[in-house]
Design a protein around this motif. Structure first.
Motif, PDB file in Angstrom:
ATOM      1  N   VAL A 236       0.839  -1.203   0.000  1.00  0.00           N
ATOM      2  CA  VAL A 236       0.000   0.000   0.000  1.00  0.00           C
ATOM      3  C   VAL A 236       0.876   1.255   0.000  1.00  0.00           C
ATOM      4  O   VAL A 236       0.614   2.209  -0.742  1.00  0.00           O
ATOM      5  CB  VAL A 236      -0.961   0.001   1.207  1.00  0.00           C
ATOM      6  CG1 VAL A 236      -1.663   1.325   1.356  1.00  0.00           C
ATOM      7  CG2 VAL A 236      -1.961  -1.130   1.077  1.00  0.00           C
ATOM      8  N   GLU A 237       1.942   1.262   0.801  1.00  0.00           N
ATOM      9  CA  GLU A 237       2.837   2.425   0.850  1.00  0.00           C
ATOM     10  C   GLU A 237       3.500   2.676  -0.503  1.00  0.00           C
ATOM     11  O   GLU A 237       3.618   3.821  -0.940  1.00  0.00           O
ATOM     12  CB  GLU A 237       3.909   2.220   1.916  1.00  0.00           C
ATOM     13  CG  GLU A 237       3.395   2.394   3.317  1.00  0.00           C
ATOM     14  CD  GLU A 237       4.490   2.218   4.353  1.00  0.00           C
ATOM     15  OE1 GLU A 237       5.666   2.454   4.023  1.00  0.00           O
ATOM     16  OE2 GLU A 237       4.161   1.853   5.484  1.00  0.00           O
ATOM     17  N   ARG A 238       3.918   1.605  -1.179  1.00  0.00           N
ATOM     18  CA  ARG A 238       4.542   1.776  -2.496  1.00  0.00           C
ATOM     19  C   ARG A 238       3.544   2.319  -3.500  1.00  0.00           C
ATOM     20  O   ARG A 238       3.885   3.165  -4.334  1.00  0.00           O
ATOM     21  CB  ARG A 238       5.125   0.447  -2.977  1.00  0.00           C
ATOM     22  CG  ARG A 238       6.431   0.087  -2.296  1.00  0.00           C
ATOM     23  CD  ARG A 238       7.108  -1.066  -2.988  1.00  0.00           C
ATOM     24  NE  ARG A 238       6.319  -2.289  -2.963  1.00  0.00           N
ATOM     25  CZ  ARG A 238       6.373  -3.206  -2.013  1.00  0.00           C
ATOM     26  NH1 ARG A 238       7.202  -3.057  -1.002  1.00  0.00           N
ATOM     27  NH2 ARG A 238       5.627  -4.285  -2.067  1.00  0.00           N
ATOM     28  N   ALA A 239       2.299   1.863  -3.440  1.00  0.00           N
ATOM     29  CA  ALA A 239       1.272   2.348  -4.360  1.00  0.00           C
ATOM     30  C   ALA A 239       0.996   3.837  -4.132  1.00  0.00           C
ATOM     31  O   ALA A 239       0.865   4.607  -5.092  1.00  0.00           O
ATOM     32  CB  ALA A 239      -0.009   1.545  -4.190  1.00  0.00           C
ATOM     33  N   ILE A 240       0.931   4.248  -2.883  1.00  0.00           N
ATOM     34  CA  ILE A 240       0.696   5.665  -2.581  1.00  0.00           C
ATOM     35  C   ILE A 240       1.862   6.520  -3.057  1.00  0.00           C
ATOM     36  O   ILE A 240       1.677   7.608  -3.608  1.00  0.00           O
ATOM     37  CB  ILE A 240       0.430   5.845  -1.070  1.00  0.00           C
ATOM     38  CG1 ILE A 240      -0.932   5.252  -0.723  1.00  0.00           C
ATOM     39  CG2 ILE A 240       0.487   7.314  -0.676  1.00  0.00           C
ATOM     40  CD1 ILE A 240      -1.219   5.184   0.752  1.00  0.00           C
ATOM     41  N   ASN A 241       3.089   6.021  -2.879  1.00  0.00           N
ATOM     42  CA  ASN A 241       4.252   6.775  -3.348  1.00  0.00           C
ATOM     43  C   ASN A 241       4.273   6.899  -4.860  1.00  0.00           C
ATOM     44  O   ASN A 241       4.691   7.927  -5.397  1.00  0.00           O
ATOM     45  CB  ASN A 241       5.544   6.131  -2.849  1.00  0.00           C
ATOM     46  CG  ASN A 241       5.755   6.371  -1.380  1.00  0.00           C
ATOM     47  OD1 ASN A 241       5.255   7.346  -0.824  1.00  0.00           O
ATOM     48  ND2 ASN A 241       6.469   5.480  -0.738  1.00  0.00           N
ATOM     49  N   LYS A 242       3.812   5.881  -5.572  1.00  0.00           N
ATOM     50  CA  LYS A 242       3.730   5.973  -7.028  1.00  0.00           C
ATOM     51  C   LYS A 242       2.689   7.014  -7.435  1.00  0.00           C
ATOM     52  O   LYS A 242       2.884   7.752  -8.395  1.00  0.00           O
ATOM     53  CB  LYS A 242       3.375   4.614  -7.635  1.00  0.00           C
ATOM     54  CG  LYS A 242       4.537   3.656  -7.656  1.00  0.00           C
ATOM     55  CD  LYS A 242       4.146   2.347  -8.301  1.00  0.00           C
ATOM     56  CE  LYS A 242       5.299   1.383  -8.295  1.00  0.00           C
ATOM     57  NZ  LYS A 242       4.954   0.099  -8.939  1.00  0.00           N
ATOM     58  N   LEU A 243       1.580   7.071  -6.702  1.00  0.00           N
ATOM     59  CA  LEU A 243       0.561   8.085  -7.004  1.00  0.00           C
ATOM     60  C   LEU A 243       1.097   9.494  -6.743  1.00  0.00           C
ATOM     61  O   LEU A 243       0.773  10.433  -7.461  1.00  0.00           O
ATOM     62  CB  LEU A 243      -0.690   7.855  -6.166  1.00  0.00           C
ATOM     63  CG  LEU A 243      -1.671   6.824  -6.686  1.00  0.00           C
ATOM     64  CD1 LEU A 243      -2.785   6.614  -5.676  1.00  0.00           C
ATOM     65  CD2 LEU A 243      -2.244   7.240  -8.019  1.00  0.00           C
TER      66      LEU A 243
END
Length: 83
Positions: A44-51
């Motif tokens: 989830v943290e990686r997905a938010i950072n990509k956004l």
């Protein structure tokens, strides 16, 4: 977080664990580390950072909720198509 029943997912450091074990019954309660939950939180943290890499998403340029949701949706689609 304890009152709401939210479990932590960050693993305990080795020196903290050794200190807790050395103190015995006064060392506090045992940590409830769940390895699978930790993996999911990192995803989830990686997905938010990509956004956040998308400027419009990171800075909330859009004033209306539905426009911002559309921006996030487009950014998510672009990320998904790139991978």
């Amino acid at each position: 977080m304890r009152r709401r029943g939210i479990r932590h997912v960050i693993p305990e450091k080795k020196d903290h664990e050794n200190t807790r074990l050395r103190r015995g019954s006064r060392g506090g309660r045992l940590p409830g580390f769940d390895r699978e939950r930790y993996k999911r939180s990192k995803t989830v943290e990686r997905a938010i950072n990509k956004l956040k890499a998308f400027r419009a998403v990171a800075s909330h340029y859009d004033k209306r909720c539905y426009v911002f949701l559309g921006t996030v949706t487009v950014a998510t689609l672009v990320i998904r198509l790139r991978t």
